[in-house]
Write a protein that holds these residues in place. Structure first.
Motif, PDB file in Angstrom:
ATOM      1  N   THR A 260       6.102   9.595  -0.109  1.00 30.82           N
ATOM      2  CA  THR A 260       7.225   8.683   0.090  1.00 30.82           C
ATOM      3  C   THR A 260       7.402   8.209   1.522  1.00 30.82           C
ATOM      4  O   THR A 260       8.037   7.181   1.752  1.00 30.82           O
ATOM      5  CB  THR A 260       8.540   9.349  -0.351  1.00 30.82           C
ATOM      6  N   ASN A 261       6.877   8.919   2.499  1.00 29.59           N
ATOM      7  CA  ASN A 261       7.158   8.592   3.896  1.00 29.59           C
ATOM      8  C   ASN A 261       6.401   7.357   4.397  1.00 29.59           C
ATOM      9  O   ASN A 261       6.963   6.553   5.115  1.00 29.59           O
ATOM     10  CB  ASN A 261       6.831   9.784   4.803  1.00 29.59           C
ATOM     11  N   PHE A 262       5.145   7.210   4.009  1.00 27.35           N
ATOM     12  CA  PHE A 262       4.323   6.133   4.545  1.00 27.35           C
ATOM     13  C   PHE A 262       4.089   5.039   3.504  1.00 27.35           C
ATOM     14  O   PHE A 262       3.844   5.318   2.335  1.00 27.35           O
ATOM     15  CB  PHE A 262       2.959   6.659   4.999  1.00 27.35           C
ATOM     16  N   SER A 263       4.163   3.800   3.952  1.00 20.14           N
ATOM     17  CA  SER A 263       3.808   2.646   3.122  1.00 20.14           C
ATOM     18  C   SER A 263       3.352   1.533   4.067  1.00 20.14           C
ATOM     19  O   SER A 263       3.508   1.634   5.288  1.00 20.14           O
ATOM     20  CB  SER A 263       4.993   2.184   2.268  1.00 20.14           C
TER      21      SER A 263
ATOM     22  N   TYR B  75       0.848  -1.186   0.000  1.00 19.86           N
ATOM     23  CA  TYR B  75       0.000   0.000   0.000  1.00 19.86           C
ATOM     24  C   TYR B  75       0.884   1.238   0.000  1.00 19.86           C
ATOM     25  O   TYR B  75       1.874   1.294   0.723  1.00 19.86           O
ATOM     26  CB  TYR B  75      -0.899   0.027   1.240  1.00 19.86           C
ATOM     27  N   LYS B  76       0.508   2.215  -0.831  1.00 19.95           N
ATOM     28  CA  LYS B  76       1.178   3.516  -0.847  1.00 19.95           C
ATOM     29  C   LYS B  76       0.180   4.569  -0.383  1.00 19.95           C
ATOM     30  O   LYS B  76      -1.011   4.458  -0.665  1.00 19.95           O
ATOM     31  CB  LYS B  76       1.663   3.865  -2.252  1.00 19.95           C
ATOM     32  N   PHE B  77       0.686   5.567   0.302  1.00 21.75           N
ATOM     33  CA  PHE B  77      -0.153   6.639   0.837  1.00 21.75           C
ATOM     34  C   PHE B  77       0.353   7.984   0.353  1.00 21.75           C
ATOM     35  O   PHE B  77       1.560   8.242   0.377  1.00 21.75           O
ATOM     36  CB  PHE B  77      -0.117   6.632   2.366  1.00 21.75           C
ATOM     37  N   VAL B  78      -0.577   8.837  -0.058  1.00 23.60           N
ATOM     38  CA  VAL B  78      -0.262  10.230  -0.372  1.00 23.60           C
ATOM     39  C   VAL B  78      -1.055  11.079   0.619  1.00 23.60           C
ATOM     40  O   VAL B  78      -2.277  11.016   0.656  1.00 23.60           O
ATOM     41  CB  VAL B  78      -0.649  10.609  -1.814  1.00 23.60           C
ATOM     42  N   VAL B  79      -0.329  11.840   1.434  1.00 24.11           N
ATOM     43  CA  VAL B  79      -0.952  12.702   2.444  1.00 24.11           C
ATOM     44  C   VAL B  79      -0.779  14.147   1.988  1.00 24.11           C
ATOM     45  O   VAL B  79       0.317  14.546   1.608  1.00 24.11           O
ATOM     46  CB  VAL B  79      -0.292  12.493   3.826  1.00 24.11           C
ATOM     47  N   THR B  80      -1.882  14.919   2.033  1.00 18.07           N
ATOM     48  CA  THR B  80      -1.863  16.302   1.571  1.00 18.07           C
ATOM     49  C   THR B  80      -2.444  17.223   2.636  1.00 18.07           C
ATOM     50  O   THR B  80      -3.496  16.927   3.206  1.00 18.07           O
ATOM     51  CB  THR B  80      -2.682  16.455   0.269  1.00 18.07           C
TER      52      THR B  80
END
Length: 166
Positions: free
Chosen positions: A90-93, A49-54
């Protein structure tokens, strides 16, 4: 105003009011890792899983963390800070090991959540969407756990004449 004789002496001032509106959004995507390259899902293979946080608000956010309630999922990444409008992909996976129950169900469905706070201590949260920052649709990955290869021609009695398969 100050009234002096026939004239008025008035001062004016400009007052700027800043309304703090913190906001955050998370997008979660999934990729099936076919570790043994057999093109079907097997128990023990993984989903990444990849996460994009905004930061969707108008103030910086600090202490941003992600949690994922899927039993057995391992989330990695340290708490981060985001400036106004800034995103991080890039920080969370996370890594999840597929179970036989997942294969029997045919899908793995879940949502993660993100939390952060403003400098004034206002906490903001969001649950993940699978495609954009404005939604809250869970991430669903389809698992194909078996492949049936139906042979178009067969001769069960060996007479070299094709028979029907029911």
């Amino acid at each position: 105003c100050e009234k002096v004789a026939a004239t008025r002496n008035c001062s004016s001032a400009v007052l700027s009011v800043f309304v703090e509106v913190p906001g955050i959004a998370i997008v979660k995507t999934a990729v099936f890792n076919d570790d043994n390259n057999n093109k079907i899902a097997n128990a023990g293979e993984t989903i990444t899983y990849k996460f994009v946080v905004t930061n969707t608000g108008n103030v910086p956010l600090t202490g941003i963390t992600i949690t994922d309630p899927l039993p057995g999922v391992i989330v990695s990444g340290q708490a981060i800070d985001l400036a106004v409008g800034e995103s991080n992909d890039t920080n969370f996976s996370a890594l999840y090991k597929i179970t036989q129950t997942d294969i029997n169900n045919g899908t793995v469905t879940n949502q993660a959540s993100v939390k952060g706070s403003s400098a004034k201590g206002v906490v903001v949260e969001d649950i993940s969407d699978n495609s954009g920052i404005d939604g809250d649709k869970p991430t669903v990955i389809t698992l194909n756990g078996c492949e049936i290869n139906v042979i178009n021609a067969l001769s069960p009695n060996g007479d070299q004449k094709n028979a029907r398969f029911y």
